[in-house]
Design a protein around this motif. Structure first.
Motif, PDB file in Angstrom:
ATOM      1  N   SER A 128       0.828  -1.209   0.000  1.00  0.00           N
ATOM      2  CA  SER A 128       0.000   0.000   0.000  1.00  0.00           C
ATOM      3  C   SER A 128       0.861   1.256   0.000  1.00  0.00           C
ATOM      4  O   SER A 128       1.959   1.282   0.561  1.00  0.00           O
ATOM      5  CB  SER A 128      -0.938   0.010   1.207  1.00  0.00           C
ATOM      6  OG  SER A 128      -0.213  -0.011   2.424  1.00  0.00           O
ATOM      7  N   SER A 129       0.352   2.304  -0.640  1.00  0.00           N
ATOM      8  CA  SER A 129       1.051   3.584  -0.740  1.00  0.00           C
ATOM      9  C   SER A 129       0.080   4.714  -0.442  1.00  0.00           C
ATOM     10  O   SER A 129      -1.136   4.552  -0.534  1.00  0.00           O
ATOM     11  CB  SER A 129       1.638   3.772  -2.145  1.00  0.00           C
ATOM     12  OG  SER A 129       2.542   2.742  -2.464  1.00  0.00           O
ATOM     13  N   LEU A 130       0.634   5.881  -0.110  1.00  0.00           N
ATOM     14  CA  LEU A 130      -0.182   7.040   0.230  1.00  0.00           C
ATOM     15  C   LEU A 130       0.226   8.229  -0.638  1.00  0.00           C
ATOM     16  O   LEU A 130       1.403   8.533  -0.780  1.00  0.00           O
ATOM     17  CB  LEU A 130      -0.010   7.396   1.708  1.00  0.00           C
ATOM     18  CG  LEU A 130      -0.962   8.447   2.277  1.00  0.00           C
ATOM     19  CD1 LEU A 130      -2.397   7.930   2.261  1.00  0.00           C
ATOM     20  CD2 LEU A 130      -0.559   8.815   3.702  1.00  0.00           C
ATOM     21  N   LEU A 143       3.811  10.102  -0.435  1.00  0.00           N
ATOM     22  CA  LEU A 143       4.271  10.172   0.943  1.00  0.00           C
ATOM     23  C   LEU A 143       4.863   8.827   1.343  1.00  0.00           C
ATOM     24  O   LEU A 143       4.165   7.816   1.348  1.00  0.00           O
ATOM     25  CB  LEU A 143       3.113  10.543   1.877  1.00  0.00           C
ATOM     26  CG  LEU A 143       2.407  11.868   1.591  1.00  0.00           C
ATOM     27  CD1 LEU A 143       1.303  12.112   2.611  1.00  0.00           C
ATOM     28  CD2 LEU A 143       3.394  13.023   1.588  1.00  0.00           C
ATOM     29  N   GLY A 144       6.139   8.809   1.676  1.00  0.00           N
ATOM     30  CA  GLY A 144       6.753   7.554   2.069  1.00  0.00           C
ATOM     31  C   GLY A 144       8.259   7.679   2.190  1.00  0.00           C
ATOM     32  O   GLY A 144       8.871   8.632   1.689  1.00  0.00           O
ATOM     33  N   SER A 186       5.719  18.549   1.624  1.00  0.00           N
ATOM     34  CA  SER A 186       7.105  18.295   1.225  1.00  0.00           C
ATOM     35  C   SER A 186       7.548  16.850   1.390  1.00  0.00           C
ATOM     36  O   SER A 186       8.672  16.503   1.028  1.00  0.00           O
ATOM     37  CB  SER A 186       8.044  19.187   2.043  1.00  0.00           C
ATOM     38  OG  SER A 186       7.949  18.863   3.436  1.00  0.00           O
ATOM     39  N   ASN A 187       6.700  16.000   1.959  1.00  0.00           N
ATOM     40  CA  ASN A 187       7.059  14.610   2.253  1.00  0.00           C
ATOM     41  C   ASN A 187       8.283  14.530   3.166  1.00  0.00           C
ATOM     42  O   ASN A 187       9.151  13.676   3.028  1.00  0.00           O
ATOM     43  CB  ASN A 187       7.308  13.814   0.971  1.00  0.00           C
ATOM     44  CG  ASN A 187       7.462  12.318   1.233  1.00  0.00           C
ATOM     45  OD1 ASN A 187       6.777  11.756   2.086  1.00  0.00           O
ATOM     46  ND2 ASN A 187       8.358  11.666   0.508  1.00  0.00           N
ATOM     47  N   THR A 188       8.368  15.450   4.111  1.00  0.00           N
ATOM     48  CA  THR A 188       9.446  15.433   5.094  1.00  0.00           C
ATOM     49  C   THR A 188       9.049  14.561   6.271  1.00  0.00           C
ATOM     50  O   THR A 188       8.006  14.783   6.890  1.00  0.00           O
ATOM     51  CB  THR A 188       9.753  16.855   5.587  1.00  0.00           C
ATOM     52  OG1 THR A 188      10.093  17.675   4.469  1.00  0.00           O
ATOM     53  CG2 THR A 188      10.904  16.847   6.581  1.00  0.00           C
ATOM     54  N   PHE A 189       9.882  13.561   6.587  1.00  0.00           N
ATOM     55  CA  PHE A 189       9.597  12.606   7.653  1.00  0.00           C
ATOM     56  C   PHE A 189      10.443  12.935   8.881  1.00  0.00           C
ATOM     57  O   PHE A 189      11.663  13.080   8.778  1.00  0.00           O
ATOM     58  CB  PHE A 189       9.914  11.183   7.196  1.00  0.00           C
ATOM     59  CG  PHE A 189       8.781  10.490   6.493  1.00  0.00           C
ATOM     60  CD1 PHE A 189       8.222   9.325   7.014  1.00  0.00           C
ATOM     61  CD2 PHE A 189       8.257  10.997   5.314  1.00  0.00           C
ATOM     62  CE1 PHE A 189       7.186   8.689   6.363  1.00  0.00           C
ATOM     63  CE2 PHE A 189       7.227  10.367   4.657  1.00  0.00           C
ATOM     64  CZ  PHE A 189       6.685   9.207   5.187  1.00  0.00           C
TER      65      PHE A 189
END
Length: 660
Positions: A128-130, A143-144, A186-189
């Motif tokens: 699964s992906s978001l 997002l990942g 920004s997809n910053t984790f």
């Protein structure tokens, strides 16, 4: 259908209720047809597969836009448009992905979960992906992490403004997940809870604090808890494998929502009599307190907190139909208005704006595919803006009734019986239609396209909620453990005997049809008991349980038992090959229709291929068909039509109905 959204508290006033009730009743009842008592003309197949332009609409927090699922050509989109216009914009995601879910993150962003298949060590597994999509800039962001495990959409909390979310992510398929704050734009984790040994489940409260973790070990299940971000997680409970685990209330690890800022919340527990009820619950002491809601026969199946996550708002259950119980007085009053405005329907508030001034409502019944409404309580307006299928007149469809029959071992089995309109209920040709799952799933009183199609063609249709089905309590559920292909199959056979004894069905004219587990049960029915069934039709059916369980053990897990091998196999020495159609293809003596989607992420196409190969090796003939680019269901209308046409032709050849 079940509501998962909160309802505003500003609805009230006797005058408003009176005016609204009168307006709704007049506007809705004036257009509602009366059910027919005469045999209707044959409804064209096209009419059954026609669908509306949108499904599953959810309104944005500011009430200005609705997002929905849309099928255009051969592709599925998450689409959105303003509430007051029909200017649709569509979000395309890569080929090979199946849509799971979507939701708003603030007023301008959509979160979209999708799944694709990937091969790990020679086994097809779902990944699964978001995706985050900005409806203003029309920019999509994946997002990942650069490297992560199979689950990439485990969202624990979404910032109401839509700036960030909390997500549990594993860095590989072999590691446990940590919790990350993800900046949506920004997809910053940023890691906020590090991975911990054997902790596979994390739960956050309604304010975005990660409060609980559940660790599954070889010797025990451990529960970790904290009150705030500043505290460390502490072990608050340990459930040892074996006797302790068997005797422990399931609620000890079944906390799905945590009340913000409190050490006491709510939980579903079956501790009293095996049926799940709603209780108050202490997260720290793990003690169950006051019982708030139960049902004499069925489980309470879920509950929701208010938007702030500070108190309970509603609970759901299913008896003969799905129901919602509101704790909020304003919502309780609102539900009564909707029920009176839409008599004979299930009316569900599906989403609402943050101020409660606009809501989406879905209504359905066994004879109505469903309608979507925009509801504006303060404006006294209920506007139908879409339907799932407006090409069928509900007046000519068949009534479905909730019944019970007694199985051979004395068990009372609930079921849904649909009889064709305008035909005498005696010696009718019969279709047995078992549901999928099989565990944690049941049939309900919702509209069912196949049931209505078959009833229109002159068949009686029985949908047994066989042992192991969901919402009937622990005892009923556990009677199905280890009974795939055995007592669960007996329940289907016993439905035929009961209908024949009652004079409703002709026991010599029975076919069994199903999808997923139901497809398995159909194939196994004609192999195990060819004397009972003239034919069988399967879509996406399991044919080899050993390989299927290797592919997806998650699909066999439940809140009642976590050891999936025990649920399915039962006896430790029981061989699943003895009840797998592909391993017993040589015994087939009845006609079968075998179909599958080649992009199925739940029951992979390999299950179909194994059955076809086994039939060929055994020298057995079967009608088979593969639907290209279809998953664990048929999305394309042309394929839906093809399935019904194949089914009709197959039945006409092997179990024909009586002519009008």
């Amino acid at each position: 259908m079940r509501s998962t959204f909160a309802v505003a508290n500003d609805i009230g006033g006797k005058f408003v209720k009176f005016i609204l009730r009168a307006f709704l009743l007049i506007s809705v009842l004036a257009s509602r047809p009366v059910l027919s008592a005469e045999a209707p003309a044959e409804i064209p197949v096209d009419a059954f597969v026609e669908s509306g332009s949108l499904v599953q609409p959810i309104i944005s927090p500011n009430g200005e836009k609705i997002a929905f699922r849309e099928r255009v050509g051969e592709r599925t989109y998450v689409s959105f448009r303003p509430v007051d216009t029909e200017e649709i914009a569509r979000v395309a995601f890569p080929e090979g992905y199946d849509l799971n879910w979507y939701r708003w993150a603030g007023d301008t962003k959509l979160l979209i979960s999708a799944t694709r298949k990937s091969i790990f060590y020679g086994i097809d597994l779902p990944v699964s992906s978001l995706i985050a999509y900005d409806v203003t800039t029309r920019k999509a962001t994946q997002l990942g992490l650069k490297s992560q495990g199979l689950v990439g959409d485990d969202v624990l909390y979404v910032d109401p403004a839509g700036n960030f979310l909390l997500m549990a992510v594993s860095k590989s398929i072999f590691s446990t997940p940590g919790v990350y704050r993800v900046e949506i734009g920004s997809n910053t984790f940023t890691e906020i809870v590090r991975p911990q040994d054997n902790v596979w489940s994390w739960i956050a409260d309604g304010s975005g604090v990660v409060r609980m973790g559940v660790a599954y070990g070889e010797q025990a299940t451990r529960i970790y808890y904290r009150r705030s971000n500043e505290e460390k997680f502490a072990l608050v409970d340990k459930i040892r494998k074996g006797k302790d685990e068997e005797n422990a209330p399931e609620s000890l690890i079944d906390v799905s929502q945590i009340v913000a800022g409190k050490d006491e919340g709510y939980v579903l527990s079956n501790k009293e009599n095996g049926r799940f009820a709603l209780y108050r619950f202490s997260y720290t002491s793990r003690e169950i307190g006051e019982k708030l809601l139960d049902h004499p026969e069925n489980d309470i199946t879920g509950f929701t907190l208010n938007d702030a996550g500070t108190d309970i708002e509603s609970a759901t259950l299913t008896d003969d139909r799905d129901r919602i119980v509101w704790f909020d007085p304003a919502y309780k009053s609102l539900q009564r208005l909707l029920d009176k405005a839409l008599p004979g329907q299930e009316a569900w508030i599906q989403s609402r704006s943050a101020d409660g001034k606009r809501m989406t409502v879905f209504s359905t019944s066994p004879t109505d595919p469903g309608s979507y409404y925009i509801f504006e309580p303060s404006a006294k307006r209920l506007h139908r803006f879409a339907g799932l299928n407006d090409h069928i007149n509900p007046a000519v469809l068949a009534v479905t009734k909730y019944i019970r029959y007694t199985a051979r071992d004395g068990l009372s089995v609930p079921a849904y019986l649909t009889l064709p309109v305008g035909r005498q209920p005696g010696k009718l040709p019969l279709i047995v239609m078992p549901h999928g799952g099989p565990y944690g799933v049941r049939d309900t009183l919702d509209y069912n396209r196949e049931v209505q199609f078959l009833a229109n063609r002159g068949y009686a249709v029985i949908q047994p909620n066989f042992r192991g089905s969901d919402s009937y309590g622990e005892d009923y559920y556990k009677k199905g453990e280890g009974q795939i292909g055995r007592a669960m199959q007996d329940d289907l056979d016993d439905a035929v005997d009961w209908l024949a004894k009652e004079g409703i069905a002709d026991a010599t004219r029975v076919c069994i049809i199903g999808s997923s587990y139901g497809g398995y049960a159909a194939l196994w029915g004609v192999i195990r008991n060819p004397e009972r069934y003239r034919c069988a039709a399967s879509f996406a059916g399991v044919t080899d349980f050993v390989t299927q369980l290797k592919y997806s053990k998650k699909g066999m897990e439940s809140r009642h038992a976590r050891k999936w091998q025990d649920i399915v196999r039962g006896d430790e020495d029981f061989k699943l090959d003895t009840v797998s159609p592909a391993k017993n293809a040589g015994k087939l003596t009845r006609p079968i229709l075998l179909t599958h989607g080649d992009d199925d992420n739940v029951v992979p196409i390999s299950q179909f291929n194994m059955m076809v190969a086994a039939l060929k090796k055994a020298g057995k003939a079967a009608e088979s068909h593969v639907y290209e680019n279809e998953g664990h269901g048929l999305d394309e209308p042309a394929n839906q039509k093809d399935w019904l046409e194949r089914l009709e032709a197959f039945l006409d050849a092997h179990n024909p109905a009586d002519p009008l």
